[in-house]
Design an enzyme around this catalytic site. Structure first.
Site, PDB file in Angstrom:
ATOM      1  N   ARG A  10      60.080  43.841  79.790  1.00 20.12           N
ATOM      2  CA  ARG A  10      60.593  42.406  79.406  1.00 20.12           C
ATOM      3  C   ARG A  10      61.549  42.062  80.627  1.00 20.12           C
ATOM      4  O   ARG A  10      62.478  42.507  80.931  1.00 20.12           O
ATOM      5  CB  ARG A  10      61.587  42.448  78.086  1.00 20.12           C
ATOM      6  CG  ARG A  10      60.579  42.936  76.974  1.00 20.12           C
ATOM      7  CD  ARG A  10      59.830  41.507  76.629  1.00 20.12           C
ATOM      8  NE  ARG A  10      58.907  41.557  75.412  1.00 20.12           N
ATOM      9  CZ  ARG A  10      57.537  41.840  75.546  1.00 20.12           C
ATOM     10  NH1 ARG A  10      56.864  42.138  76.770  1.00 20.12           N
ATOM     11  NH2 ARG A  10      56.821  42.102  74.444  1.00 20.12           N
TER      12      ARG A  10
ATOM     13  N   GLU B 188      58.326  31.789  80.832  1.00 21.17           N
ATOM     14  CA  GLU B 188      56.833  31.976  81.104  1.00 21.17           C
ATOM     15  C   GLU B 188      56.086  30.836  80.858  1.00 21.17           C
ATOM     16  O   GLU B 188      56.370  30.343  79.668  1.00 21.17           O
ATOM     17  CB  GLU B 188      56.428  33.017  80.741  1.00 21.17           C
ATOM     18  CG  GLU B 188      56.973  34.498  81.040  1.00 21.17           C
ATOM     19  CD  GLU B 188      56.357  35.813  80.808  1.00 21.17           C
ATOM     20  OE1 GLU B 188      55.385  35.871  80.140  1.00 21.17           O
ATOM     21  OE2 GLU B 188      57.012  36.945  80.962  1.00 21.17           O
TER      22      GLU B 188
ATOM     23  N   HIS C 196      52.242  38.330  84.273  1.00 18.98           N
ATOM     24  CA  HIS C 196      52.452  38.878  82.808  1.00 18.98           C
ATOM     25  C   HIS C 196      50.986  39.410  82.263  1.00 18.98           C
ATOM     26  O   HIS C 196      50.352  38.965  81.427  1.00 18.98           O
ATOM     27  CB  HIS C 196      52.776  38.102  81.808  1.00 18.98           C
ATOM     28  CG  HIS C 196      53.269  38.710  80.302  1.00 18.98           C
ATOM     29  ND1 HIS C 196      54.236  38.403  79.713  1.00 18.98           N
ATOM     30  CD2 HIS C 196      52.921  39.851  79.883  1.00 18.98           C
ATOM     31  CE1 HIS C 196      54.669  38.929  78.905  1.00 18.98           C
ATOM     32  NE2 HIS C 196      53.644  39.819  78.826  1.00 18.98           N
TER      33      HIS C 196
END
Length: 302
Positions: free
Chosen positions: A217, A246, A265
């Site tokens: 994270r 993001e 990601h």
């Protein structure tokens, strides 16, 4: 049983066939009478965020491993289960192992510039230390794979709960865990206790030249502290797959820093084919009044 698919519409085509195949007794719907819904399959970004009308739902099953986007929802009163998917764990372990091997072998040092660097010989994996922050399902999977190659793996978690094949340190031993890390991998969740845990001060406990790999994270990492550690030469390189915002903004300094590798990601995705079996098992347990797998402890945030 009638189950509401409360996820973005773009996910329907990929998820509905494996879900219905794994649980044929389920009627999977995208709307309908809230009072008739027995359970909810959830992913952030769907149209339904107010869960108050679904008072008869016995389970909210997240399709994500991280639940920070729903656990703070004040309308959530139903039991919440996070996703623990064998395919996701395998993918995460492969990502962590791939980047650990890149760091270990010094692959970036072999520039294609006509210079014969025969003296750049790495140590064996048995001589390299890896620390994994977070020893849940993903941390254990990564640890098993890395240990299998020969790396000396240390785990760290708040509880320090033992893990087979891994020396695990507890919450107050974070500095010791970092000091053992030639390669540091963070798989910590996003909680109030983990915010900015990796900052300029804590990163200084790493051995000089260590690599950081963060597919956990983005909130765990203090961005300014990371850049400070890299610029000082203490931290050797950072591989970042998760971020506070993001997609990562195009003008963010991470993109152009010579010691940072940005990946979008992609470390691990929930695979519908394997995850559907987990969802089906939990739906059946909920309908039978049995213990739900991977139930979230809301006081901890995971």
């Amino acid at each position: 049983m009638q189950v509401l698919f409360a996820a973005p519409a773009s996910m329907w085509d990929g998820w509905s066939p494996p879900l219905m195949a794994a649980c044929p007794e389920m009627s999977l719907v995208r709307d309908g009478d809230p009072a008739a819904i027995d359970a909810i399959i959830y992913a952030p970004g769907g149209e339904i965020e107010d869960l108050t009308p679904y008072r008869n739902a016995r389970l909210v099953q997240s399709l994500w491993a991280g639940v920070e986007r729903i656990i703070s929802n004040p309308t959530l009163t139903q039991p919440l289960a996070r996703m623990v998917d064998p395919g996701l764990a395998q993918g995460m372990a492969e990502f962590c192992t791939g980047w650990a091997m890149r760091a270990h072998l010094g692959m970036d040092g072999y520039l294609q510039d006509g210079i014969w660097r025969h003296g750049q010989i790495p140590p064996l994996a048995t001589e390299r230390r890896v620390t994994i922050l977070g020893t849940g399902e993903l941390g254990r999977a990564a640890g098993r794979m890395l240990s299998g190659i020969g790396f000396r793996v240390t785990g760290w978690s708040a509880s320090g709960r033992p893990v087979e094949g891994m020396d695990v340190l507890a919450g107050d031993q974070l500095d010791q865990a970092l000091a053992r890390a030639d390669i540091l991998i963070s798989l910590l969740p996003d909680t109030s206790a983990t915010g900015n845990l990796l900052n300029a001060d804590s990163l200084h406990h790493l051995p000089r030249g260590a690599w950081l790999v963060n597919p956990g994270r983005g909130t765990v990492l203090d961005d300014e502290g990371l850049i400070k550690s890299l610029d000082s030469g203490h931290l050797g390189h950072a591989v970042l797959d998760v971020f506070r915002t993001e997609p990562l903004p195009s003008d963010h300094p991470f993109w152009t820093h010579p010691k940072i590798t940005v990946t979008p990601h992609i470390a691990a995705e929930t695979r519908p084919g394997t995850a559907a079996l987990v969802v089906a098992e939990n739906l059946r347990r909920a309908m039978r009044g049995e213990q739900i797998l991977h139930l979230v402890d809301r006081s901890k945030g995971y």
